[in-house]
Design a protein around this motif. Structure first.
Motif, short mmCIF file in Angstrom:
data_model
loop_
_atom_site.label_atom_id
_atom_site.label_comp_id
_atom_site.label_asym_id
_atom_site.label_seq_id
_atom_site.Cartn_x
_atom_site.Cartn_y
_atom_site.Cartn_z
N THR A 32 0.87 -1.17 0.00
CA THR A 32 0.00 0.00 0.00
C THR A 32 0.91 1.23 0.00
O THR A 32 2.11 1.11 0.22
CB THR A 32 -0.90 0.01 1.26
N GLN A 33 0.35 2.39 -0.21
CA GLN A 33 1.14 3.62 -0.28
C GLN A 33 1.33 4.27 1.09
O GLN A 33 1.56 5.47 1.20
CB GLN A 33 0.49 4.61 -1.25
N THR A 34 1.25 3.49 2.14
CA THR A 34 1.38 3.98 3.50
C THR A 34 2.84 4.18 3.88
O THR A 34 3.66 3.28 3.70
CB THR A 34 0.74 2.97 4.48
N ARG A 35 3.16 5.36 4.42
CA ARG A 35 4.49 5.57 4.99
C ARG A 35 4.60 4.73 6.26
O ARG A 35 3.60 4.41 6.89
CB ARG A 35 4.71 7.04 5.33
N PHE A 36 5.85 4.37 6.62
CA PHE A 36 6.01 3.66 7.89
C PHE A 36 7.27 4.10 8.60
O PHE A 36 8.24 4.56 7.98
CB PHE A 36 5.94 2.13 7.71
N LEU A 37 7.20 4.02 9.94
CA LEU A 37 8.35 4.35 10.78
C LEU A 37 9.28 3.15 10.85
O LEU A 37 8.82 2.01 11.00
CB LEU A 37 7.88 4.70 12.19
N VAL A 38 10.57 3.40 10.73
CA VAL A 38 11.58 2.35 10.85
C VAL A 38 12.49 2.76 12.00
O VAL A 38 13.22 3.75 11.90
CB VAL A 38 12.39 2.19 9.55
N ILE A 39 12.41 2.03 13.09
CA ILE A 39 13.22 2.29 14.27
C ILE A 39 14.35 1.26 14.27
O ILE A 39 14.09 0.05 14.16
CB ILE A 39 12.40 2.13 15.57
N VAL A 40 15.59 1.71 14.36
CA VAL A 40 16.74 0.81 14.34
C VAL A 40 17.76 1.24 15.40
O VAL A 40 17.71 2.37 15.89
CB VAL A 40 17.42 0.79 12.94
N ALA A 41 18.67 0.33 15.72
CA ALA A 41 19.70 0.65 16.71
C ALA A 41 20.94 -0.17 16.45
O ALA A 41 20.88 -1.26 15.89
CB ALA A 41 19.18 0.38 18.12
N GLU A 42 22.05 0.36 16.90
CA GLU A 42 23.30 -0.39 16.90
C GLU A 42 23.28 -1.36 18.07
O GLU A 42 22.44 -1.25 18.97
CB GLU A 42 24.47 0.59 17.04
N ASP A 43 24.20 -2.31 18.06
CA ASP A 43 24.33 -3.26 19.17
C ASP A 43 25.51 -2.86 20.04
O ASP A 43 26.58 -2.55 19.54
CB ASP A 43 24.55 -4.67 18.64
N LYS A 44 25.28 -2.86 21.36
CA LYS A 44 26.36 -2.63 22.31
C LYS A 44 26.23 -3.67 23.41
O LYS A 44 25.28 -3.63 24.19
CB LYS A 44 26.30 -1.22 22.89
N ASP A 45 27.16 -4.61 23.42
CA ASP A 45 27.18 -5.66 24.44
C ASP A 45 25.86 -6.43 24.52
O ASP A 45 25.35 -6.74 25.59
CB ASP A 45 27.53 -5.08 25.82
N GLY A 46 25.26 -6.71 23.34
CA GLY A 46 24.04 -7.51 23.29
C GLY A 46 22.76 -6.75 23.54
O GLY A 46 21.70 -7.37 23.72
N ALA A 47 22.82 -5.42 23.54
CA ALA A 47 21.62 -4.61 23.76
C ALA A 47 21.59 -3.46 22.75
O ALA A 47 22.64 -3.04 22.25
CB ALA A 47 21.62 -4.05 25.18
N PRO A 48 20.40 -2.92 22.45
CA PRO A 48 20.32 -1.80 21.52
C PRO A 48 20.99 -0.55 22.07
O PRO A 48 20.93 -0.27 23.27
CB PRO A 48 18.82 -1.56 21.36
N SER A 49 21.64 0.19 21.17
CA SER A 49 22.33 1.42 21.53
C SER A 49 22.20 2.39 20.36
O SER A 49 22.11 1.98 19.21
CB SER A 49 23.80 1.10 21.80
#
Length: 164
Positions: free
Chosen positions: A86-103
């Motif tokens: 569909t022509q819907t915009r979407f949010l893309v949330i991303v993160a780096e990894d630091k010691d097994g957790a998002p950073s």
């Protein structure tokens, strides 16, 4: 109290650490179908430790502002591509990894016609069509064994505004 998370327009350069932006840009790699179709070839690197690529359909409910980000997930055994139908915009949330957790959590907003392929093991938020429901073809690893890790944030983030 939640932390504010700014949203950037999605572009290949800023997103490269996390995955591929799948979109038409430049001239087609090849003209096919008796000159009636431009083929933009091999726009994402699918990566699976085992199993095989599968195509699933996701029918996602709309998200609205303020949008709270309180959990990120990742798939250590395979990449994951989200291709809007569909022509819907979407949010893309991303993160780096630091010691097994998002950073260093980042947020992007797609434009109609853009899709993403998240690299294997990249922390990311859940599928979040913005302001309208969205239907997506999702290409990811189908195989035995666990391929999902979730991380609940001690302090959530909130998105209050997005770029036009």
């Amino acid at each position: 109290m939640p932390q504010l998370l700014d949203v950037s327009p999605l572009n290949s350069k800023d997103f490269a650490l996390f995955g591929d932006v799948i979109e038409i840009s430049g001239a087609p790699d090849k003209i096919i179908n008796a000159g009636m179709c431009g083929r933009y070839h091999d726009r994402a690197s699918l990566d699976f430790s085992d199993g095989h690529a599968g195509i699933s359909l996701f029918d996602a409910k709309a998200r609205h502002l303020p949008y709270v980000v309180d959990m990120l997930e990742r798939h250590p055994a395979g990449s994951q591509a989200f291709i809007p139908m569909t022509q819907t915009r979407f949010l893309v949330i991303v993160a780096e990894d630091k010691d097994g957790a998002p950073s260093n959590i980042r947020a992007f907003l797609t434009q109609p016609g853009q899709a993403v392929n998240l690299h294997r093991g990249v922390w990311h938020g859940v599928l979040a069509p913005f302001e309208a429901p969205g239907l997506y073809a999702v290409i990811d690893r189908i195989g035995a064994g666990a391929n999902l890790e979730e991380h609940w944030l001690a302090t959530p983030y909130v998105i209050e505004t997005v770029p036009d």
